[in-house]
Design an enzyme around this catalytic site. Structure first.
Site, PDB file in Angstrom:
ATOM      1  N   GLU A  54      49.890  44.048  -4.508  1.00  0.00           N
ATOM      2  CA  GLU A  54      48.667  43.624  -4.253  1.00  0.00           C
ATOM      3  C   GLU A  54      48.528  41.755  -3.756  1.00  0.00           C
ATOM      4  O   GLU A  54      49.701  41.367  -4.314  1.00  0.00           O
ATOM      5  CB  GLU A  54      47.520  43.444  -5.032  1.00  0.00           C
ATOM      6  CG  GLU A  54      46.791  45.037  -5.907  1.00  0.00           C
ATOM      7  CD  GLU A  54      45.639  44.959  -6.464  1.00  0.00           C
ATOM      8  OE1 GLU A  54      44.473  45.492  -5.785  1.00  0.00           O
ATOM      9  OE2 GLU A  54      46.228  44.872  -7.536  1.00  0.00           O
ATOM     10  N   LYS A 101      49.424  41.468  -8.533  1.00  0.00           N
ATOM     11  CA  LYS A 101      48.860  40.888  -7.825  1.00  0.00           C
ATOM     12  C   LYS A 101      49.183  39.139  -7.407  1.00  0.00           C
ATOM     13  O   LYS A 101      50.694  39.104  -7.876  1.00  0.00           O
ATOM     14  CB  LYS A 101      47.192  40.374  -8.873  1.00  0.00           C
ATOM     15  CG  LYS A 101      46.490  41.215  -8.574  1.00  0.00           C
ATOM     16  CD  LYS A 101      45.116  41.158  -9.427  1.00  0.00           C
ATOM     17  CE  LYS A 101      44.433  41.911 -10.001  1.00  0.00           C
ATOM     18  NZ  LYS A 101      44.008  42.897  -8.672  1.00  0.00           N
ATOM     19  N   LYS A 158      43.140  59.997  -2.573  1.00  0.00           N
ATOM     20  CA  LYS A 158      44.179  59.750  -0.898  1.00  0.00           C
ATOM     21  C   LYS A 158      44.400  60.973  -0.476  1.00  0.00           C
ATOM     22  O   LYS A 158      45.197  61.024  -1.343  1.00  0.00           O
ATOM     23  CB  LYS A 158      44.340  58.612  -1.440  1.00  0.00           C
ATOM     24  CG  LYS A 158      43.948  56.750  -1.732  1.00  0.00           C
ATOM     25  CD  LYS A 158      44.935  56.292  -2.302  1.00  0.00           C
ATOM     26  CE  LYS A 158      43.858  54.322  -2.613  1.00  0.00           C
ATOM     27  NZ  LYS A 158      43.496  54.225  -1.240  1.00  0.00           N
ATOM     28  N   ASP A 214      45.856  47.870 -16.249  1.00  0.00           N
ATOM     29  CA  ASP A 214      44.620  47.741 -15.117  1.00  0.00           C
ATOM     30  C   ASP A 214      45.812  49.245 -14.131  1.00  0.00           C
ATOM     31  O   ASP A 214      44.925  49.728 -13.598  1.00  0.00           O
ATOM     32  CB  ASP A 214      44.278  46.792 -14.788  1.00  0.00           C
ATOM     33  CG  ASP A 214      43.427  46.920 -13.158  1.00  0.00           C
ATOM     34  OD1 ASP A 214      42.583  47.298 -13.793  1.00  0.00           O
ATOM     35  OD2 ASP A 214      43.409  46.427 -12.569  1.00  0.00           O
ATOM     36  N   ASP A 225      39.948  58.332 -11.097  1.00  0.00           N
ATOM     37  CA  ASP A 225      40.946  57.894 -10.366  1.00  0.00           C
ATOM     38  C   ASP A 225      41.234  58.163  -9.370  1.00  0.00           C
ATOM     39  O   ASP A 225      40.954  58.922  -8.666  1.00  0.00           O
ATOM     40  CB  ASP A 225      42.913  58.684 -10.831  1.00  0.00           C
ATOM     41  CG  ASP A 225      43.054  57.381 -10.536  1.00  0.00           C
ATOM     42  OD1 ASP A 225      43.972  56.625 -10.086  1.00  0.00           O
ATOM     43  OD2 ASP A 225      44.468  57.380 -11.530  1.00  0.00           O
ATOM     44  N   HIS A 226      40.710  56.791  -8.419  1.00  0.00           N
ATOM     45  CA  HIS A 226      40.385  56.521  -7.136  1.00  0.00           C
ATOM     46  C   HIS A 226      42.107  56.812  -6.003  1.00  0.00           C
ATOM     47  O   HIS A 226      41.721  58.099  -5.450  1.00  0.00           O
ATOM     48  CB  HIS A 226      39.936  55.765  -6.707  1.00  0.00           C
ATOM     49  CG  HIS A 226      40.486  54.559  -6.734  1.00  0.00           C
ATOM     50  ND1 HIS A 226      40.575  53.615  -7.114  1.00  0.00           N
ATOM     51  CD2 HIS A 226      41.542  53.835  -5.289  1.00  0.00           C
ATOM     52  CE1 HIS A 226      41.655  52.639  -7.613  1.00  0.00           C
ATOM     53  NE2 HIS A 226      41.818  53.237  -6.127  1.00  0.00           N
ATOM     54  N   HIS A 249      46.562  54.816 -12.771  1.00  0.00           N
ATOM     55  CA  HIS A 249      47.342  55.278 -11.294  1.00  0.00           C
ATOM     56  C   HIS A 249      48.786  55.571 -10.952  1.00  0.00           C
ATOM     57  O   HIS A 249      49.201  56.287 -10.391  1.00  0.00           O
ATOM     58  CB  HIS A 249      47.106  53.639 -10.155  1.00  0.00           C
ATOM     59  CG  HIS A 249      46.090  53.982 -10.082  1.00  0.00           C
ATOM     60  ND1 HIS A 249      44.427  54.306 -10.198  1.00  0.00           N
ATOM     61  CD2 HIS A 249      45.288  52.210  -9.819  1.00  0.00           C
ATOM     62  CE1 HIS A 249      43.454  53.688  -9.948  1.00  0.00           C
ATOM     63  NE2 HIS A 249      44.093  52.585  -9.875  1.00  0.00           N
ATOM     64  N   LYS A 308      36.915  53.868 -14.855  1.00  0.00           N
ATOM     65  CA  LYS A 308      38.223  54.062 -15.555  1.00  0.00           C
ATOM     66  C   LYS A 308      37.988  51.817 -15.181  1.00  0.00           C
ATOM     67  O   LYS A 308      37.116  51.926 -14.632  1.00  0.00           O
ATOM     68  CB  LYS A 308      39.796  54.199 -14.860  1.00  0.00           C
ATOM     69  CG  LYS A 308      39.674  52.849 -13.530  1.00  0.00           C
ATOM     70  CD  LYS A 308      41.510  52.291 -12.986  1.00  0.00           C
ATOM     71  CE  LYS A 308      41.737  51.833 -12.464  1.00  0.00           C
ATOM     72  NZ  LYS A 308      42.021  50.525 -12.965  1.00  0.00           N
ATOM     73  N   ARG A 365      18.545  47.224 -13.351  1.00  0.00           N
ATOM     74  CA  ARG A 365      18.223  46.887 -13.785  1.00  0.00           C
ATOM     75  C   ARG A 365      17.677  45.559 -13.054  1.00  0.00           C
ATOM     76  O   ARG A 365      17.152  44.351 -12.551  1.00  0.00           O
ATOM     77  CB  ARG A 365      18.325  45.489 -15.630  1.00  0.00           C
ATOM     78  CG  ARG A 365      17.453  44.466 -16.062  1.00  0.00           C
ATOM     79  CD  ARG A 365      18.166  43.660 -17.096  1.00  0.00           C
ATOM     80  NE  ARG A 365      18.942  43.447 -17.051  1.00  0.00           N
ATOM     81  CZ  ARG A 365      19.745  43.031 -17.900  1.00  0.00           C
ATOM     82  NH1 ARG A 365      19.212  42.448 -18.813  1.00  0.00           N
ATOM     83  NH2 ARG A 365      20.767  42.378 -17.484  1.00  0.00           N
TER      84      ARG A 365
END
Length: 512
Positions: A242, A364, A208, A261, A203-204, A266, A174, A67
């Site tokens: 993380e 996290k 890897k 998440d 699923d990145h 993962h 995802k 948009r």
């Protein structure tokens, strides 16, 4: 009879040399949500890096849908800026010019029939001008609530129907639902428009290099696979930590949490690759079959109160900077019970892994950013050494580092130089950056190329997604009915209860 024919012919002459790069055929990519962070930081730079490496066809085309009141030239400038800032490979003007010739932009919202009519005309024009052959992948880089609208619009306007001899594919980011029921509903919507073989769930992590190296490590080396079972392995730890907070993702993250998440996709995918049996081949069907067998054998412990932990970070110091707690983050409800740390114990009921616990954790604002799989071996059943000789000796471990320092470490005991018999832990380390001259491609490079090639072996199928929700849903339900997350200070390694969970089993978490 010559040596080039008959019984003496080389039986491998028609087999493709796997060392040769795989190059996509005539094709194009349509990105919905092209103005978002994922597109700007990952997708558009990955497309350029593929082109720069010579892995895209000369007529490759990129269409953005969003948009915005942009012309094609405005979109090309946005892509150029993103590429210059985030691409992995050097910027080359001649590569950029060839890529930019195939860029188009379609303004509109997802329920705008006129915009999708324009999109169809744009694709038809690119087929003629660029020779894309009718082959297009539609990348849904949008929140899941918009998936049904977009795929129904693709169907309504005939965009999901491939012309004779060509293909159309859907790429879905995802999260794949927020529980089993929503995942099943989402799969039903998507599969109502695209065949299962045409749907690529990203699923990145599976893109890897180190994750793919799990398969090579296990099945191409005779020194590891004989030990990869309950007779030698004490337990397995899979960690994704993380050191950052939620950043600007409050709208997405609150109500989702770390388990939904990260663990549901993962970490359970990493578990499946670590625990699966050897596939008959590395094609998608064979890999999914073995991964699904492993996931189907996963069992939750009977007492979830003792073997699962959720936490929520509070304010503290990290990297020399004072950081806020989760409830103090902008956009977060002060009464939120969303987990920012989750740890669970799982067992796998099969002959290979019976009695071997798999501990999964993610969070996290932890001590550092790291993702790793640690296969921890049993102690030697008999030691001729005095206790004082080995008091500093831990358990042997094989650690696969997924990020940030991709590689593999083996920890074992060695004699300390000197006249006394003293044993200490030492490590042997393999690092991708030191062993190979070429840097590892970004995960999205590999995954986008695989979509264009139709190679689905790195993409979870809907059965895996639904089975993962079956595993996690009882945990989430238990947490919803049993109080609030345990607080932990930012910069630490999570709540005290997580350490207690392993201590009850006579074990402890690794400190990467």
């Amino acid at each position: 009879m010559s040596g080039a024919s008959g019984s003496n012919a080389n039986p491998l002459r028609d087999v493709q040399d796997r060392r040769l790069p795989r190059i996509a055929g005539p094709s194009g990519l349509v990105i919905f949500g092209v103005t978002g962070d994922l597109s700007r930081k990952k997708l558009m730079p990955a497309v350029y890096d593929l082109a720069n490496r010579g892995l895209l066809p000369p007529g490759f085309s990129l269409v953005g849908f969003a948009r915005r009141d942009w012309e094609h030239e405005d979109f090309a400038q946005v892509v150029r800026d993103a590429v210059k800032e985030h691409s992995r490979t050097p910027f080359r003007e001649e590569v950029w010019q060839q890529l930019a010739e195939g860029m188009r932009f379609v303004p509109g919202v997802f329920d705008d029939d006129e915009a999708f009519h324009t999109l169809k005309s744009t694709i038809e024009e690119l087929d003629k001008a660029r020779g894309t052959g009718g082959n297009f992948a539609f990348y849904l880089s949008v929140p899941p609530k918009f998936f049904p609208t977009v795929v129904q619009q693709l169907k309504k306007h005939g965009l999901s129907d491939a012309p004779e001899g060509s293909w159309r594919r859907a790429v879905v980011e995802k999260p794949f639902g927020h529980d089993l029921k929503s995942a099943q509903d989402l799969n039903q919507v998507v599969h109502g428009v695209f065949r299962a073989s045409e749907v690529f769930r990203i699923d990145h992590y599976l893109g890897k290099e180190t994750v793919q190296n799990i398969l090579a490590l296990r099945f191409a080396n005779t020194m590891f696979e004989p030990l990869w079972n309950r007779s030698y392995v004490d337990h397995v730890q899979i960690t994704m930590a993380e050191d950052i907070g939620i950043g600007g993702r409050a709208g997405y993250y609150d109500g989702i949490g770390s388990a939904r998440d990260v663990i549901q996709n993962h970490l359970l995918q990493l578990l499946a690759l670590t625990a699966m049996e050897e596939p008959s081949s590395f094609d998608a069907k064979a890999l999914v079959t073995e991964k699904l067998k492993a996931l189907n054998a996963v069992r939750l412990p009977s007492d979830l109160g003792l073997h699962t932990v959720r936490g929520q970070y509070t304010g503290g110091w990290q990297g020399g900077e004072k950081v806020p707690g989760y409830l103090e983050e902008e956009g977060i409800d002060p009464e939120s019970t969303t987990d920012t740390f989750a740890a669970i114990k799982l067992e796998i009921d099969n002959r290979r892994w019976a009695g071997v616990p798999f501990y999964l954790r993610t969070g996290k604002r932890l001590g550092r950013r790291v993702t790793e799989i640690a296969v921890v071996f049993q102690r030697a059943p008999y030691s001729p050494f005095d206790t004082t000789d080995t008091q500093e000796l831990g358990q042997n471990a094989l650690v696969i580092r997924v990020q940030p320092d991709e590689g593999v470490t083996i920890r074992f005991g060695s004699k300390v130089p000197g006249t006394s018999m003293e044993i200490r832990d030492v490590t042997m380390d393999f690092a991708y950056g030191e062993s190979f001259t070429e840097s590892s491609p970004e995960a999205y490079e590999r995954l986008i190329l695989d979509v264009l090639l139709g190679d689905a072996n790195l993409f979870p199928r809907h059965q895996e997604v639904e089975r993962s929700w079956e595993i996690l849903d009882p945990v989430e339900e238990y947490w919803d009915n049993h109080g609030k997350p345990e607080p932990y200070t930012a910069g630490t390694w999570g709540p005290k209860a997580a350490d207690e969970m392993l201590a009850r089993d006579g074990r402890s978490w690794r400190r990467p």
